[in-house]
Design a protein around this motif. Structure first.
Motif, mmCIF file in Angstrom:
data_model
loop_
_atom_site.group_PDB
_atom_site.id
_atom_site.type_symbol
_atom_site.label_atom_id
_atom_site.label_comp_id
_atom_site.label_asym_id
_atom_site.label_seq_id
_atom_site.Cartn_x
_atom_site.Cartn_y
_atom_site.Cartn_z
ATOM 1 N N MET A 29 12.920 22.571 0.871
ATOM 2 C CA MET A 29 11.645 21.970 1.223
ATOM 3 C C MET A 29 11.551 21.846 2.736
ATOM 4 N N VAL A 30 10.333 21.708 3.254
ATOM 5 C CA VAL A 30 10.137 21.540 4.693
ATOM 6 C C VAL A 30 9.244 20.332 4.933
ATOM 7 N N LEU A 31 9.316 19.796 6.136
ATOM 8 C CA LEU A 31 8.504 18.647 6.532
ATOM 9 C C LEU A 31 7.552 19.049 7.656
ATOM 10 N N SER A 32 6.285 18.666 7.512
ATOM 11 C CA SER A 32 5.284 18.822 8.566
ATOM 12 C C SER A 32 4.787 17.433 8.922
ATOM 13 N N TYR A 33 4.927 17.021 10.192
ATOM 14 C CA TYR A 33 4.618 15.653 10.580
ATOM 15 C C TYR A 33 4.253 15.597 12.056
ATOM 16 N N VAL A 34 3.866 14.422 12.512
ATOM 17 C CA VAL A 34 3.514 14.195 13.913
ATOM 18 C C VAL A 34 4.642 13.438 14.594
ATOM 19 N N TRP A 35 5.157 13.987 15.693
ATOM 20 C CA TRP A 35 6.185 13.277 16.450
ATOM 21 C C TRP A 35 5.585 12.044 17.121
ATOM 22 N N GLY A 36 4.446 12.215 17.794
ATOM 23 C CA GLY A 36 3.836 11.104 18.505
ATOM 24 C C GLY A 36 4.708 10.631 19.663
ATOM 25 N N THR A 37 4.548 9.360 20.006
ATOM 26 C CA THR A 37 5.300 8.789 21.127
ATOM 27 C C THR A 37 6.573 8.083 20.673
ATOM 28 N N THR A 38 6.806 8.041 19.362
ATOM 29 C CA THR A 38 8.006 7.391 18.842
ATOM 30 C C THR A 38 9.239 8.236 19.166
ATOM 31 N N PRO A 39 10.323 7.630 19.647
ATOM 32 C CA PRO A 39 11.564 8.386 19.863
ATOM 33 C C PRO A 39 12.041 9.017 18.557
ATOM 34 N N VAL A 40 12.371 10.279 18.608
ATOM 35 C CA VAL A 40 12.802 11.014 17.422
ATOM 36 C C VAL A 40 14.237 11.466 17.619
ATOM 37 N N PHE A 41 15.088 11.192 16.617
ATOM 38 C CA PHE A 41 16.484 11.645 16.683
ATOM 39 C C PHE A 41 16.493 13.169 16.696
ATOM 40 N N GLU A 42 17.183 13.772 17.657
ATOM 41 C CA GLU A 42 17.182 15.214 17.816
ATOM 42 C C GLU A 42 18.601 15.763 17.745
ATOM 43 N N THR A 43 18.701 16.953 17.184
ATOM 44 C CA THR A 43 19.959 17.692 17.235
ATOM 45 C C THR A 43 20.089 18.340 18.607
ATOM 46 N N THR A 44 21.199 18.115 19.249
ATOM 47 C CA THR A 44 21.475 18.677 20.574
ATOM 48 C C THR A 44 22.774 19.467 20.527
ATOM 49 N N LEU A 45 23.079 20.130 21.629
ATOM 50 C CA LEU A 45 24.344 20.875 21.689
ATOM 51 C C LEU A 45 25.539 19.953 21.487
ATOM 52 N N ASP A 46 25.422 18.708 21.949
ATOM 53 C CA ASP A 46 26.519 17.758 21.797
ATOM 54 C C ASP A 46 26.619 17.202 20.375
ATOM 55 N N SER A 47 25.453 16.936 19.742
ATOM 56 C CA SER A 47 25.481 16.300 18.422
ATOM 57 C C SER A 47 25.635 17.286 17.276
ATOM 58 N N LEU A 48 25.344 18.570 17.507
ATOM 59 C CA LEU A 48 25.419 19.549 16.425
ATOM 60 C C LEU A 48 26.786 19.597 15.751
ATOM 61 N N PRO A 49 27.899 19.655 16.502
ATOM 62 C CA PRO A 49 29.210 19.669 15.813
ATOM 63 C C PRO A 49 29.424 18.445 14.928
ATOM 64 N N LEU A 50 28.920 17.284 15.343
ATOM 65 C CA LEU A 50 29.074 16.075 14.539
ATOM 66 C C LEU A 50 28.225 16.138 13.275
ATOM 67 N N LEU A 51 27.003 16.661 13.404
ATOM 68 C CA LEU A 51 26.101 16.730 12.264
ATOM 69 C C LEU A 51 26.517 17.785 11.247
ATOM 70 N N ARG A 52 27.389 18.680 11.615
ATOM 71 C CA ARG A 52 27.865 19.700 10.682
ATOM 72 C C ARG A 52 29.067 19.227 9.879
ATOM 73 N N LYS A 53 29.426 17.966 10.059
ATOM 74 C CA LYS A 53 30.513 17.378 9.275
ATOM 75 C C LYS A 53 29.963 16.698 8.031
ATOM 76 N N GLU A 54 30.662 16.817 6.919
ATOM 77 C CA GLU A 54 30.210 16.234 5.667
ATOM 78 C C GLU A 54 30.046 14.717 5.806
ATOM 79 N N GLY A 55 28.923 14.198 5.313
ATOM 80 C CA GLY A 55 28.640 12.769 5.372
ATOM 81 C C GLY A 55 27.946 12.329 6.645
ATOM 82 N N SER A 56 27.723 13.246 7.594
ATOM 83 C CA SER A 56 27.158 12.856 8.893
ATOM 84 C C SER A 56 25.714 12.377 8.764
ATOM 85 N N LEU A 57 24.921 12.973 7.868
ATOM 86 C CA LEU A 57 23.523 12.556 7.728
ATOM 87 C C LEU A 57 23.432 11.113 7.248
ATOM 88 N N LEU A 58 24.330 10.737 6.377
ATOM 89 C CA LEU A 58 24.350 9.350 5.912
ATOM 90 C C LEU A 58 24.725 8.416 7.058
#
Length: 659
Positions: free
Chosen positions: A226-255
């Motif tokens: 599934m995909v999400l279509s939404y408005v970012w707006g002015t609210t800070p949005v958690f983003e995947t970066t070069l630094d955070s990508l290795p952490l997010l690829r670990k099991e359980g990281s999304l939780l």
């Protein structure tokens, strides 16, 4: 001859009588007002029953309009008339109470397959009563709304109203929508999503949220997602970066990071799980936001990411990413259904705006990125106005209205209506809901013009995304027509026509790239300007009759091509043509509107003939006595074949001042 005249007079009399019978202003005998009936005289005279809304022969003339009086009268009666109270509660506003007449206009609603096979009197559909305002400048009055019978689950009838839960949407109903579309529509909506799993994506992998392993995964050939279509707006949005990508690829990281995600992403993750799906694509998490190369690669696949999705969650009800999905969490929605007991056997309800109408007025629909997400998605679950809708290629379903049926053909939400407002019947027009699947090689250029016109009128936070925001659609157009694009303009025979775009308001030049100190995009492409543009119809002319359809209408100049200069980082136009000098005048022979926001339509003086051009109002009204040099890109012929004139906005002022 006298008999012919007699028949004509008879037919004319019948037509006049027919008008008199349909018009809302026709005289009607009304009973005396009696508040003890809980219905005013006008609504009692209708004598409505449940069956009046169903089993209507679809080729039969609709019932005539009914006049409910001025809105102020309706408001005054709403304290004791149930129907007037329903109108008062459902009207979007009552600001024009003393001038707005309230009309009840019957429209054809739902039709099921098999009920319209031969045009016989047995072919039937359903009706709904549309309540509309009638006044000078009626578009300023309340928004029209529809009324249908509200039936409970013990007497289900297709195209009747359905009770909604005030706090939560019905998950079983949403699941039924998806399952029904899979079963009933097959390849028309879902079959193409089951493409060959070995089919190439054109990129090494697609990045997804794996909601079973709670991690980001990279899959070269993903299955259902599934995909999400939404408005970012002015609210800070958690983003995947070069630094955070290795952490997010670990099991359980999304939780682990779940609490840092904005509410809309949190709710979408929950919704995906509730629908039994494992994978979800979200741009802020599935594209590495500080890696230009990753962005470039993933954006080139946007057409496939959205068109291959099993379902698109559209968060159209919020101003920002923290708005959430209404009905997902306690207190996240407060829906109100307005109903009225007309009689012991008939309960009426005003239904909510359809999905397209509700989404059109949302913040989500003003954003540049969401345009291609809407166009490319095959099936959408739309959250807007505190309710949820399902929309696919074959149907539009909503919470407050029963339209789910295997023999579904059409229903009112799929159509726009030209309402009577007089003696004529309402006219149905298929909603202009753009679908990329309709485009083929022969319809390429008109569809391209439509896309650019609709897309450029939207807001884009970063000018550098001017082409990226529509690149998915352009990629799909290339796939279908074999036409490539350069800076958003099509090549291969369409280039000279495509540079004839026009501003729909005063435009602003895109910013300069601080690294190269050059504009992000050339001035000759619509992408080089901020603001809405459009393409003039070939039937727009300046007071002269156009040529017949078999005659050549326009002739391009001798040569327009793109070239690269070694000293510049992006291509320039090389034009082999003529130039001409003209003066501007405030008079023109065009039938088009004279002015647009910030612009004036000036006439171009050339002997006895002339074209028109749109230019910034203030600046060029001060230059009427000056001569301006034009580059002739296209010469257009009218019925006067001996005259070659500059086409209606088919010339460009030399330099960055352009029409």
């Amino acid at each position: 001859m006298s008999l012919s005249l007699f028949r004509s007079a008879t037919a004319q009399d019948a037509d006049i009588q027919g008008r008199a019978n349909r018009a809302w202003s026709r005289p009607i005998d009304l009973p005396d007002e009696d508040p003890s009936y809980h219905l005013c005289a006008r609504h009692r005279a209708m004598n409505l029953e449940v069956d009046d809304f169903f089993n209507w022969p679809i080729y039969k003339e609709l019932p005539p309009d009914t006049h409910f009086g001025k809105l102020s009268d309706v408001l005054a009666r709403s304290s004791w008339c149930n129907f007037c109270r329903l109108i008062a509660e459902s009207a979007s506003h009552t600001a024009y109470g003393h001038v707005a007449e309230v009309i009840g206009c019957w429209i054809l609603d739902g039709v099921l397959r098999g009920s319209q096979n031969n045009g016989s009197s047995d072919d039937v559909g359903s009706l709904r009563l549309r309540v509309i305002p009638e006044m000078v400048g009626w578009e300023d009055a309340f928004e029209p709304f529809d009324i249908v019978p509200l039936l409970d689950d013990s007497e289900v009838r297709a195209f009747s109203g359905r009770a909604m839960d005030k706090d939560h949407f019905s998950l079983p109903l949403v699941k039924k929508w998806v399952a029904s579309c899979n079963s009933w529509h097959g390849s028309q909506c879902y079959g193409d999503l089951n493409r060959d799993p070995e089919a190439k994506w054109g990129i090494p992998f697609i990045r997804l949220l794996d909601l079973e392993a709670d991690m980001i995964v990279e899959l070269p050939r993903p299955g259902r997602y599934m995909v999400l279509s939404y408005v970012w707006g002015t609210t800070p949005v958690f983003e995947t970066t070069l630094d955070s990508l290795p952490l997010l690829r670990k099991e359980g990281s999304l939780l682990h990071y779940f609490s840092q995600f904005p509410a809309t992403i949190q709710d979408s993750i929950t919704m995906t799980k509730l629908l039994g799906m494992r994978y979800l694509w979200v741009d802020s998490l599935c594209i590495v936001q500080d890696d230009p190369e990753d962005k470039k690669v993933q954006i080139t696949a946007m057409d496939q990411i959205y068109s291959r999705a099993y379902l698109t969650i559209v968060a159209a009800g919020g101003e920002h990413a923290n708005s959430g999905l209404p009905g997902m969490q306690p207190g996240s929605r407060n829906i109100s259904q307005h109903s009225a007991m007309y009689s012991e056997s008939l309960n009426l309800v005003s239904i909510l705006p359809d999905a397209a109408t509700a989404a059109d007025s949302s913040k989500w629909n003003t954003r540049g990125w969401t345009y291609q997400e809407r166009v490319l998605s095959r099936r959408c679950l739309v959250f807007v106005n505190d309710t949820v809708y399902f929309q696919c290629n074959k149907a539009v379903w909503g919470e407050d209205y029963r339209a789910e049926h295997p023999d579904f053909v059409q229903c009112a939400p799929m159509y726009d209506y030209s309402l009577s407002r007089s003696w004529k019947q309402p006219q149905m027009h298929k909603k202009d809901e753009y679908r990329i699947s309709q485009v083929n090689a022969s319809s390429f250029f008109p569809e391209y013009c439509k896309v650019i016109s609709e897309y450029t009128s939207r807001d884009m936070t970063y000018a550098s995304d001017r082409i990226n925001g529509v690149n998915g659609i352009l990629t799909e157009l290339t796939r279908r027509s074999q036409v490539n694009f350069i800076y958003g303009l099509p090549e291969r025979g369409f280039f000279s026509e495509s540079i004839l775009w026009q501003p729909m308001r005063a435009l602003r030049r895109v910013s300069v790239d601080p690294r190269s100190e050059m504009p992000l995009f050339p001035s000759w492409t619509w992408a080089g300007w901020i603001g809405g543009v459009a393409f003039i119809s070939p039937f727009d002319y300046n007071g002269h009759k156009p040529l017949g359809p078999d005659q050549q209408r326009t002739v391009s100049c001798r040569e327009v091509e793109v070239c690269y200069r070694s000293a510049m980082s992006f291509p320039c136009l090389s034009i082999t043509t003529n130039s001409a000098k003209f003066k501007l005048t405030l008079h023109n022979r065009s039938e088009k509107i004279g002015e647009l926001p910030g612009l004036t339509r000036f006439g171009i003086t050339y002997a006895s003939q002339g074209g028109t051009i749109l230019l910034p109002k203030v600046a060029y009204r001060m230059k009427l006595n000056q001569t301006h040099e034009f580059i002739i890109l296209v010469t257009e012929y009218t019925a006067i074949r001996s005259v070659q004139r500059d086409a209606h906005k088919k010339a460009h002022i030399r330099g960055d001042d352009r029409a």
